[in-house]
Scaffold this motif. Sequence first.
Motif, mmCIF file in Angstrom:
data_model
loop_
_atom_site.group_PDB
_atom_site.id
_atom_site.type_symbol
_atom_site.label_atom_id
_atom_site.label_comp_id
_atom_site.label_asym_id
_atom_site.label_seq_id
_atom_site.Cartn_x
_atom_site.Cartn_y
_atom_site.Cartn_z
ATOM 1 N N GLY A 128 5.542 2.308 -11.124
ATOM 2 C CA GLY A 128 4.716 0.967 -10.888
ATOM 3 C C GLY A 128 5.518 -0.247 -10.760
ATOM 4 N N SER A 129 6.873 -0.156 -11.352
ATOM 5 C CA SER A 129 7.581 -1.306 -11.390
ATOM 6 C C SER A 129 8.080 -1.728 -10.036
ATOM 7 C CB SER A 129 8.823 -0.807 -12.251
ATOM 8 O OG SER A 129 9.595 0.026 -11.445
ATOM 9 N N PHE A 130 7.778 -0.648 -8.880
ATOM 10 C CA PHE A 130 7.969 -1.187 -7.475
ATOM 11 C C PHE A 130 6.736 -1.481 -6.620
ATOM 12 C CE2 PHE A 130 11.562 1.773 -8.892
ATOM 13 C CZ PHE A 130 12.680 1.072 -8.561
ATOM 14 N N LYS A 131 5.789 -1.719 -7.480
ATOM 15 C CA LYS A 131 4.502 -2.232 -6.826
ATOM 16 C C LYS A 131 4.094 -3.650 -7.177
ATOM 17 C CE LYS A 131 3.822 2.018 -5.683
ATOM 18 N NZ LYS A 131 3.801 2.614 -4.131
ATOM 19 N N VAL A 132 3.383 -4.174 -6.577
ATOM 20 C CA VAL A 132 2.882 -5.380 -6.852
ATOM 21 C C VAL A 132 1.765 -5.427 -7.951
ATOM 22 C CG1 VAL A 132 3.237 -6.648 -4.667
ATOM 23 C CG2 VAL A 132 0.987 -5.420 -5.108
ATOM 24 N N ALA B 49 -2.394 2.133 -6.848
ATOM 25 C CA ALA B 49 -0.885 2.155 -7.901
ATOM 26 C C ALA B 49 0.102 3.493 -7.174
ATOM 27 C CB ALA B 49 -0.976 2.390 -9.162
ATOM 28 N N ILE B 50 -0.633 4.421 -6.558
ATOM 29 C CA ILE B 50 0.196 5.452 -5.933
ATOM 30 C C ILE B 50 0.517 5.264 -4.616
ATOM 31 C CG2 ILE B 50 -0.153 7.753 -5.396
ATOM 32 C CD1 ILE B 50 -1.692 8.692 -7.692
ATOM 33 N N PHE B 51 -0.520 4.964 -3.720
ATOM 34 C CA PHE B 51 -0.077 4.642 -2.404
ATOM 35 C C PHE B 51 0.268 3.079 -2.163
ATOM 36 C CE2 PHE B 51 -3.302 7.820 -2.377
ATOM 37 C CZ PHE B 51 -2.541 8.953 -1.823
ATOM 38 N N GLY B 52 0.280 1.998 -2.948
ATOM 39 C CA GLY B 52 0.512 0.933 -2.806
ATOM 40 C C GLY B 52 -0.254 0.166 -1.517
ATOM 41 N N THR B 53 -1.346 0.140 -1.665
ATOM 42 C CA THR B 53 -2.273 -0.576 -0.652
ATOM 43 C C THR B 53 -1.896 -2.147 -0.429
ATOM 44 O OG1 THR B 53 -3.949 1.182 -0.920
ATOM 45 C CG2 THR B 53 -4.356 -0.881 0.331
ATOM 46 N N THR C 10 0.692 -3.605 -1.976
ATOM 47 C CA THR C 10 1.943 -3.772 -1.726
ATOM 48 C C THR C 10 2.382 -3.613 -0.289
ATOM 49 O OG1 THR C 10 2.231 -2.662 -3.940
ATOM 50 C CG2 THR C 10 4.143 -2.970 -2.528
ATOM 51 N N ILE C 11 1.627 -2.979 0.489
ATOM 52 C CA ILE C 11 1.874 -2.812 1.820
ATOM 53 C C ILE C 11 1.525 -3.896 2.464
ATOM 54 C CG2 ILE C 11 1.580 -1.530 4.215
ATOM 55 C CD1 ILE C 11 1.206 1.044 2.434
ATOM 56 N N ASN C 12 0.231 -4.551 2.226
ATOM 57 C CA ASN C 12 -0.198 -5.658 2.846
ATOM 58 C C ASN C 12 0.622 -6.785 2.430
ATOM 59 O OD1 ASN C 12 -2.516 -4.249 3.839
ATOM 60 N ND2 ASN C 12 -3.655 -4.539 1.868
ATOM 61 N N GLN C 13 1.145 -6.937 1.414
ATOM 62 C CA GLN C 13 2.115 -8.226 0.903
ATOM 63 C C GLN C 13 3.499 -8.135 1.272
ATOM 64 O OE1 GLN C 13 1.452 -9.080 -3.271
ATOM 65 N NE2 GLN C 13 -0.742 -9.247 -2.972
ATOM 66 N N THR C 14 3.781 -6.947 1.248
ATOM 67 C CA THR C 14 5.578 -6.742 1.602
ATOM 68 C C THR C 14 5.956 -6.099 2.852
ATOM 69 O OG1 THR C 14 5.730 -5.035 0.088
ATOM 70 C CG2 THR C 14 5.797 -6.817 -0.877
ATOM 71 N N GLY C 15 4.813 -5.464 3.305
ATOM 72 C CA GLY C 15 5.217 -4.422 4.495
ATOM 73 C C GLY C 15 5.657 -3.351 4.231
ATOM 74 N N ALA C 16 5.855 -2.944 2.855
ATOM 75 C CA ALA C 16 6.397 -1.476 2.738
ATOM 76 C C ALA C 16 5.801 -1.039 1.286
ATOM 77 C CB ALA C 16 7.817 -1.766 2.322
ATOM 78 N N ALA C 17 5.448 0.147 0.984
ATOM 79 C CA ALA C 17 4.969 0.781 -0.082
ATOM 80 C C ALA C 17 5.671 0.456 -1.439
ATOM 81 C CB ALA C 17 4.853 2.410 0.254
ATOM 82 N N PHE C 18 7.060 0.141 -1.414
ATOM 83 C CA PHE C 18 7.809 -0.219 -2.647
ATOM 84 C C PHE C 18 8.380 -1.349 -2.328
ATOM 85 C CE2 PHE C 18 7.588 4.630 -2.078
ATOM 86 C CZ PHE C 18 7.022 4.698 -3.421
ATOM 87 N N THR C 19 8.403 -2.316 -3.552
ATOM 88 C CA THR C 19 9.171 -3.448 -3.259
ATOM 89 C C THR C 19 10.255 -3.801 -4.614
ATOM 90 O OG1 THR C 19 8.912 -5.817 -3.280
ATOM 91 C CG2 THR C 19 7.283 -4.475 -4.482
ATOM 92 N N GLY C 20 10.907 -4.521 -4.545
ATOM 93 C CA GLY C 20 12.004 -4.718 -5.624
ATOM 94 C C GLY C 20 11.813 -6.152 -6.279
ATOM 95 N N ASP C 21 10.522 -6.685 -5.722
ATOM 96 C CA ASP C 21 10.327 -8.459 -6.328
ATOM 97 C C ASP C 21 10.392 -8.245 -7.837
ATOM 98 O OD1 ASP C 21 10.333 -8.713 -3.788
ATOM 99 O OD2 ASP C 21 8.169 -8.913 -3.584
#
Length: 294
Positions: A38-42, A55-59, A61-72
């Motif tokens: 979860g630390s790599f999701k929004v 939380a698993i697929f990062g729906t 997260t994909i919409n906000q960052t363009g990827a399923a994982f983020t280091g924000d």
Amino acid sequence: MSEAMTHKRPALLNTLIYGFIVLWVILAAVPFLWTVWGSFKVEADFFSRESWWNAIFGTTTINQTGAAFTGDGYYGAWITRDFWKAAFNTIIVTICVTTISLTLGTLGGYALARSGKNYAFWILIAALVFRAMPHITLVSGYLLPFFQLNIWGVLPTSIIVLVAINQPFTLWMLHSFFLSIPKDLDESAMVDGCTRFQAFRLVIMPVMWPGVVTTGLFSFLLGYNDFAVTAMLLSADNQTMVPKISSFLGSIQETGNVMFAVAAVVSATVPLFILVLFFQRQIVSGLTAGAVKG
């Protein structure tokens, strides 16, 4: 029937044992692995009220960052909110607490283990009483002197109190390790011309390393994981990691702070896993050595 067959456990018992082990591993590991994931999701995904599948697929997260994982979350914690300073302060505190505690503990534990005086027993009892006291009691006792001396809020204040809290533990633990080493080693070394301190340094300490490593790891964990002492005695600029994480959660109304806390928790926990895995043999051998009296 062979002896191996005689002592073979029933299949049902084996199933219960392995089932319990698997259940224990799942209960212990899944919460941390879920936090790492979860630390790599929004925040909208990791704390989604609609479905935990987000939380698993990062729906979002994909919409906000363009990827399923983020280091924000990690960037926000370490760079934006200066978590690296808290990590650096934690390293200073833990190294100082461990070094001072082990130095005093080895000298004091050796002296008490080799002393035939009655006061050695009462010193150990006093140390046990201080060990049983709540940490907050010692912290409150130090607050007024620190304020009067104008040294509240800096790292040495927390180091002093953590050493005072940890010293009874190191004294008792190292004392038990020294008792497991026969006195004949000291006497033989002194017969060969060593002084008491040379016998301690050249003969006893090489045998004591498993115990020193074990005690040092517990001392390190005390300074690393402490919250009560560091939260009360350190200013906001000198916080260690655990109080810093708490400060993220204390301002959850600010966007991103929750994920900063999640990322910081993972950052603070991973080194502990690596440390324990790396020193697991030393921990086991040290604890075993302390339980065997020579």
